[in-house]
Scaffold this motif. Structure first.
Motif, PDB file in Angstrom:
ATOM      1  N   UNK A   1      31.015 -24.069-148.773  1.00 36.28           N
ATOM      2  CA  UNK A   1      32.061 -24.475-149.698  1.00 36.28           C
ATOM      3  C   UNK A   1      32.692 -23.227-150.296  1.00 36.28           C
ATOM      4  N   UNK A   2      34.029 -23.219-150.421  1.00 35.93           N
ATOM      5  CA  UNK A   2      34.751 -22.019-150.813  1.00 35.93           C
ATOM      6  C   UNK A   2      35.801 -22.358-151.859  1.00 35.93           C
ATOM      7  N   UNK A   3      35.841 -21.549-152.954  1.00 37.83           N
ATOM      8  CA  UNK A   3      36.824 -21.790-154.009  1.00 37.83           C
ATOM      9  C   UNK A   3      37.471 -20.489-154.435  1.00 37.83           C
ATOM     10  N   UNK A   4      38.811 -20.433-154.313  1.00 40.23           N
ATOM     11  CA  UNK A   4      39.592 -19.278-154.757  1.00 40.23           C
ATOM     12  C   UNK A   4      41.030 -19.760-154.884  1.00 40.23           C
ATOM     13  N   UNK A   5      41.740 -19.310-155.943  1.00 41.83           N
ATOM     14  CA  UNK A   5      43.098 -19.809-156.155  1.00 41.83           C
ATOM     15  C   UNK A   5      44.113 -19.126-155.236  1.00 41.83           C
ATOM     16  N   UNK A   6      43.752 -17.979-154.641  1.00 46.39           N
ATOM     17  CA  UNK A   6      44.654 -17.274-153.733  1.00 46.39           C
ATOM     18  C   UNK A   6      44.451 -17.800-152.315  1.00 46.39           C
ATOM     19  N   UNK A   7      45.462 -18.485-151.794  1.00 42.43           N
ATOM     20  CA  UNK A   7      45.335 -19.149-150.499  1.00 42.43           C
ATOM     21  C   UNK A   7      45.005 -18.163-149.382  1.00 42.43           C
ATOM     22  N   UNK A   8      45.713 -17.041-149.342  1.00 44.54           N
ATOM     23  CA  UNK A   8      45.492 -16.073-148.259  1.00 44.54           C
ATOM     24  C   UNK A   8      44.085 -15.515-148.283  1.00 44.54           C
ATOM     25  N   UNK A   9      43.589 -15.190-149.501  1.00 48.20           N
ATOM     26  CA  UNK A   9      42.225 -14.660-149.585  1.00 48.20           C
ATOM     27  C   UNK A   9      41.221 -15.734-149.203  1.00 48.20           C
ATOM     28  N   UNK A  10      41.448 -16.952-149.676  1.00 52.11           N
ATOM     29  CA  UNK A  10      40.522 -18.053-149.381  1.00 52.11           C
ATOM     30  C   UNK A  10      40.436 -18.304-147.884  1.00 52.11           C
ATOM     31  N   UNK A  11      41.594 -18.326-147.236  1.00 52.57           N
ATOM     32  CA  UNK A  11      41.601 -18.568-145.789  1.00 52.57           C
ATOM     33  C   UNK A  11      40.987 -17.382-145.043  1.00 52.57           C
ATOM     34  N   UNK A  12      41.196 -16.174-145.580  1.00 50.11           N
ATOM     35  CA  UNK A  12      40.590 -14.998-144.958  1.00 50.11           C
ATOM     36  C   UNK A  12      39.082 -15.041-145.019  1.00 50.11           C
ATOM     37  N   UNK A  13      38.537 -15.432-146.170  1.00 50.26           N
ATOM     38  CA  UNK A  13      37.082 -15.542-146.316  1.00 50.26           C
ATOM     39  C   UNK A  13      36.546 -16.643-145.410  1.00 50.26           C
ATOM     40  N   UNK A  14      37.279 -17.745-145.337  1.00 50.88           N
ATOM     41  CA  UNK A  14      36.861 -18.849-144.453  1.00 50.88           C
ATOM     42  C   UNK A  14      36.781 -18.384-143.008  1.00 50.88           C
ATOM     43  N   UNK A  15      37.740 -17.563-142.594  1.00 53.51           N
ATOM     44  CA  UNK A  15      37.740 -17.047-141.222  1.00 53.51           C
ATOM     45  C   UNK A  15      36.554 -16.107-140.988  1.00 53.51           C
ATOM     46  N   UNK A  16      36.293 -15.248-141.993  1.00 50.64           N
ATOM     47  CA  UNK A  16      35.157 -14.326-141.899  1.00 50.64           C
ATOM     48  C   UNK A  16      33.851 -15.110-141.777  1.00 50.64           C
ATOM     49  N   UNK A  17      33.712 -16.150-142.580  1.00 54.37           N
ATOM     50  CA  UNK A  17      32.499 -16.959-142.549  1.00 54.37           C
ATOM     51  C   UNK A  17      32.343 -17.663-141.200  1.00 54.37           C
ATOM     52  N   UNK A  18      33.447 -18.202-140.688  1.00 56.58           N
ATOM     53  CA  UNK A  18      33.399 -18.899-139.397  1.00 56.58           C
ATOM     54  C   UNK A  18      33.000 -17.940-138.282  1.00 56.58           C
ATOM     55  N   UNK A  19      33.542 -16.717-138.333  1.00 50.01           N
ATOM     56  CA  UNK A  19      33.207 -15.724-137.313  1.00 50.01           C
ATOM     57  C   UNK A  19      31.747 -15.288-137.394  1.00 50.01           C
ATOM     58  N   UNK A  20      31.143 -15.482-138.569  1.00 50.91           N
ATOM     59  CA  UNK A  20      29.739 -15.097-138.759  1.00 50.91           C
ATOM     60  C   UNK A  20      28.785 -16.264-138.518  1.00 50.91           C
ATOM     61  N   UNK A  21      29.336 -17.396-138.062  1.00 53.47           N
ATOM     62  CA  UNK A  21      28.489 -18.532-137.704  1.00 53.47           C
ATOM     63  C   UNK A  21      28.312 -19.578-138.771  1.00 53.47           C
ATOM     64  N   UNK A  22      29.064 -19.480-139.867  1.00 45.47           N
ATOM     65  CA  UNK A  22      28.961 -20.479-140.928  1.00 45.47           C
ATOM     66  C   UNK A  22      29.952 -21.614-140.701  1.00 45.47           C
TER      67      UNK A  22
END
Length: 211
Positions: A1-22
């Motif tokens: 679960x991910x929470x951040x008001x900045x859309x670009x940062x939030x999507x960037x973290x989501x991508x990083x997590x997905x690439x790491x197997x989350x």
């Protein structure tokens, strides 16, 4: 679960997590929405920006407190743009484990960030090394840690980052037995008794953060 008001940062973290197997099970732009998502489908870890709408002060910390009260099994990873020791201290004071405080810059180190998230999921405490470094550099005349030796302060600073005794031994190039002796000495000097209800390791780190 991910929470951040900045859309670009939030999507960037989501991508990083997905690439790491989350698996990212949900995203939110504010604290109240995050709490609702977590309670509806509790994840292993909630990654939360400390500053979110409406005031961009400490809504993330407040959301973390609400989540821990209602879903104690969810790990909490708080992200901050700047070093704010008082937020780290609040997290350490209110939560015994399964909590982390990292600067957003650390997200760019995929391997380190993924490891930190997994450590929080497993119940460990993770504190950004930059915060620890700044706390070490800070000096006070009435430093309550002044009774510790230089090596004991090194051990305690790494404990504050969430390292186990075995990891401490590797980092400091010492035997595990020697590290255990240092940790025991720290507990004794800080008057942390074995029969105290709270975990002595957490209390020792709290003393470090408050110093």
């Amino acid at each position: 679960m991910l929470a951040d008001d900045a859309v670009l940062f939030r999507e960037g973290v989501a991508r990083v997590l997905a690439e790491s197997g989350f698996e990212v099970t949900g995203q939110a732009s504010d604290g109240s929405s995050l709490v609702e998502l977590v309670l509806a489908d509790p994840p292993e870890v909630a990654i939360i920006d400390i500053r979110m709408p409406p005031t961009h002060s400490a809504e993330g910390v407040d959301a973390a407190v609400a989540i821990r009260a209602s879903a104690p099994g969810v790990g909490l990873m708080l992200l901050s743009q700047h070093v704010e020791a008082h937020h780290a201290l609040r997290l350490m004071t209110e939560f015994e484990g399964g909590v982390g405080y990292l600067l957003k810059d650390r997200v760019s180190d995929l391997a380190a960030f993924a490891l930190d998230v997994r450590r929080v999921a497993s119940g460990e405490v993770v504190i950004d090394p930059e915060l620890v470094a700044r706390l070490i550099a800070r000096r006070r005349e009435d430093d309550p840690l002044g009774i510790l030796t230089g090596r004991e302060r090194d051990v305690l600073s790494l404990m504050a980052q969430g390292l186990s005794n075995r990891a401490l031994a590797v980092e400091l190039h010492l035997s595990v037995k020697t590290v255990e002796a240092h940790v025991s000495s720290i507990f004794t000097k800080l008057d942390l008794q074995p029969d105290q209800r709270d975990h002595r390791r957490v209390l020792a780190v709290l003393a470090f953060l408050r110093a």
